[in-house]
Design a protein around this motif. Structure first.
Motif, PDB file in Angstrom:
ATOM      1  N   GLU A 138      40.902  67.471  37.584  1.00 30.60           N
ATOM      2  CA  GLU A 138      41.423  67.413  36.213  1.00 30.60           C
ATOM      3  C   GLU A 138      42.832  66.836  36.210  1.00 30.60           C
ATOM      4  O   GLU A 138      43.169  66.018  35.369  1.00 30.60           O
ATOM      5  CB  GLU A 138      41.445  68.813  35.592  1.00 30.60           C
ATOM      6  CG  GLU A 138      40.080  69.403  35.331  1.00 30.60           C
ATOM      7  CD  GLU A 138      40.156  70.875  34.905  1.00 30.60           C
ATOM      8  OE1 GLU A 138      41.261  71.348  34.540  1.00 30.60           O
ATOM      9  OE2 GLU A 138      39.111  71.547  34.942  1.00 30.60           O
ATOM     10  N   ILE A 139      43.662  67.247  37.167  1.00 32.92           N
ATOM     11  CA  ILE A 139      45.037  66.767  37.243  1.00 32.92           C
ATOM     12  C   ILE A 139      45.053  65.272  37.540  1.00 32.92           C
ATOM     13  O   ILE A 139      45.836  64.525  36.954  1.00 32.92           O
ATOM     14  CB  ILE A 139      45.837  67.562  38.299  1.00 32.92           C
ATOM     15  CG1 ILE A 139      46.048  68.991  37.818  1.00 32.92           C
ATOM     16  CG2 ILE A 139      47.165  66.881  38.606  1.00 32.92           C
ATOM     17  CD1 ILE A 139      46.634  69.923  38.856  1.00 32.92           C
ATOM     18  N   GLU A 140      44.170  64.808  38.441  1.00 26.88           N
ATOM     19  CA  GLU A 140      44.102  63.382  38.757  1.00 26.88           C
ATOM     20  C   GLU A 140      43.739  62.576  37.519  1.00 26.88           C
ATOM     21  O   GLU A 140      44.319  61.523  37.258  1.00 26.88           O
ATOM     22  CB  GLU A 140      43.074  63.125  39.860  1.00 26.88           C
ATOM     23  CG  GLU A 140      43.545  63.506  41.236  1.00 26.88           C
ATOM     24  CD  GLU A 140      42.491  63.254  42.297  1.00 26.88           C
ATOM     25  OE1 GLU A 140      41.487  62.562  42.017  1.00 26.88           O
ATOM     26  OE2 GLU A 140      42.681  63.752  43.424  1.00 26.88           O
ATOM     27  N   ILE A 141      42.785  63.056  36.735  1.00 26.40           N
ATOM     28  CA  ILE A 141      42.370  62.357  35.517  1.00 26.40           C
ATOM     29  C   ILE A 141      43.530  62.305  34.529  1.00 26.40           C
ATOM     30  O   ILE A 141      43.809  61.263  33.941  1.00 26.40           O
ATOM     31  CB  ILE A 141      41.126  63.039  34.897  1.00 26.40           C
ATOM     32  CG1 ILE A 141      39.910  62.804  35.801  1.00 26.40           C
ATOM     33  CG2 ILE A 141      40.873  62.528  33.485  1.00 26.40           C
ATOM     34  CD1 ILE A 141      38.695  63.624  35.430  1.00 26.40           C
ATOM     35  N   GLU A 142      44.234  63.444  34.349  1.00 22.72           N
ATOM     36  CA  GLU A 142      45.379  63.480  33.436  1.00 22.72           C
ATOM     37  C   GLU A 142      46.471  62.523  33.901  1.00 22.72           C
ATOM     38  O   GLU A 142      47.058  61.802  33.096  1.00 22.72           O
ATOM     39  CB  GLU A 142      45.941  64.907  33.348  1.00 22.72           C
ATOM     40  CG  GLU A 142      45.052  65.870  32.607  1.00 22.72           C
ATOM     41  CD  GLU A 142      45.554  67.310  32.680  1.00 22.72           C
ATOM     42  OE1 GLU A 142      46.698  67.538  33.148  1.00 22.72           O
ATOM     43  OE2 GLU A 142      44.808  68.212  32.271  1.00 22.72           O
ATOM     44  N   THR A 143      46.748  62.504  35.198  1.00 23.38           N
ATOM     45  CA  THR A 143      47.786  61.637  35.746  1.00 23.38           C
ATOM     46  C   THR A 143      47.439  60.173  35.529  1.00 23.38           C
ATOM     47  O   THR A 143      48.286  59.378  35.123  1.00 23.38           O
ATOM     48  CB  THR A 143      47.985  61.919  37.251  1.00 23.38           C
ATOM     49  OG1 THR A 143      48.295  63.297  37.418  1.00 23.38           O
ATOM     50  CG2 THR A 143      49.083  61.069  37.833  1.00 23.38           C
ATOM     51  N   LYS A 144      46.194  59.807  35.797  1.00 26.13           N
ATOM     52  CA  LYS A 144      45.771  58.418  35.595  1.00 26.13           C
ATOM     53  C   LYS A 144      45.865  58.027  34.122  1.00 26.13           C
ATOM     54  O   LYS A 144      46.267  56.915  33.796  1.00 26.13           O
ATOM     55  CB  LYS A 144      44.343  58.220  36.110  1.00 26.13           C
ATOM     56  CG  LYS A 144      44.259  58.224  37.619  1.00 26.13           C
ATOM     57  CD  LYS A 144      42.838  58.075  38.100  1.00 26.13           C
ATOM     58  CE  LYS A 144      42.795  58.166  39.629  1.00 26.13           C
ATOM     59  NZ  LYS A 144      41.431  58.128  40.133  1.00 26.13           N
TER      60      LYS A 144
END
Length: 179
Positions: A138-144
């Protein structure tokens, strides 16, 4: 509860192992390089994790470590207990002080910290490696998404400046002297 580097490093190493394993053994040297944790220290931690049945070692060429159970079956409490972390804040309220103290305040504070220990233990028991791995996705998706938005804003600003002929001038750090 005082979480030491031993507990923090063990959790980081287990998350690294979970991320990079894909069912294949991961060498401690690789984890050491990625996480910037001493190889010797990791060897000590993984010996404890293996004895606690959180990981299995695979010998031979291509060997390393794999999870001993599914990532959803290994909790943060399991990891911390394997490496010997004290997760009970009331553990130290024993011995001579407990034997000699019979004040209301002593018993109130003792009960409070025992209840805190129960809550912390439950929290650590309900969070698994799998939970944290899903959170990392989830954090990777938000960061991207944030990076794409920022890049889009920079592109739009540059396009606007070029369209209306604006230029950026950087002032000389030494100002002019007016006389």
């Amino acid at each position: 509860m005082r979480l030491t580097s031993k507990g923090r490093y063990a959790v980081r190493a287990m998350l690294d192992l979970t991320t990079h394993s894909n069912g294949n053994p991961v060498r401690l040297q690789e984890i050491s390089q990625r996480q910037n944790i001493s190889l010797h220290y990791l060897e000590q931690l993984f010996r404890k994790l293996r004895n606690g049945q959180a990981v299995k070692s695979v010998r031979g060429p291509g060997g390393g470590y794999v999870l001993a159970r599914s990532m959803d079956q290994i909790t943060m409490k399991d990891i911390l207990e394997c490496v010997g972390e004290n997760i009970n804040p009331a553990k130290d309220i024993l011995g001579t002080e407990a034997e000699t103290s019979s004040t209301v305040e002593f018993h109130l504070s003792k009960n409070y910290f025992q209840n805190l220990g129960v809550i912390m233990s439950e929290y650590l028991s309900t969070t698994s490696l799998g939970d944290l791995m899903r959170k990392s996705n989830e954090i990777e998706i938000e960061t991207k998404t944030e990076q794409a938005t920022t890049q889009s804003e920079v592109t739009n600003t540059t396009t606007l400046e070029n369209t209306i002929g604006m230029t950026s001038a950087i002032r000389n750090p030494i100002g002019e002297i007016n006389q």
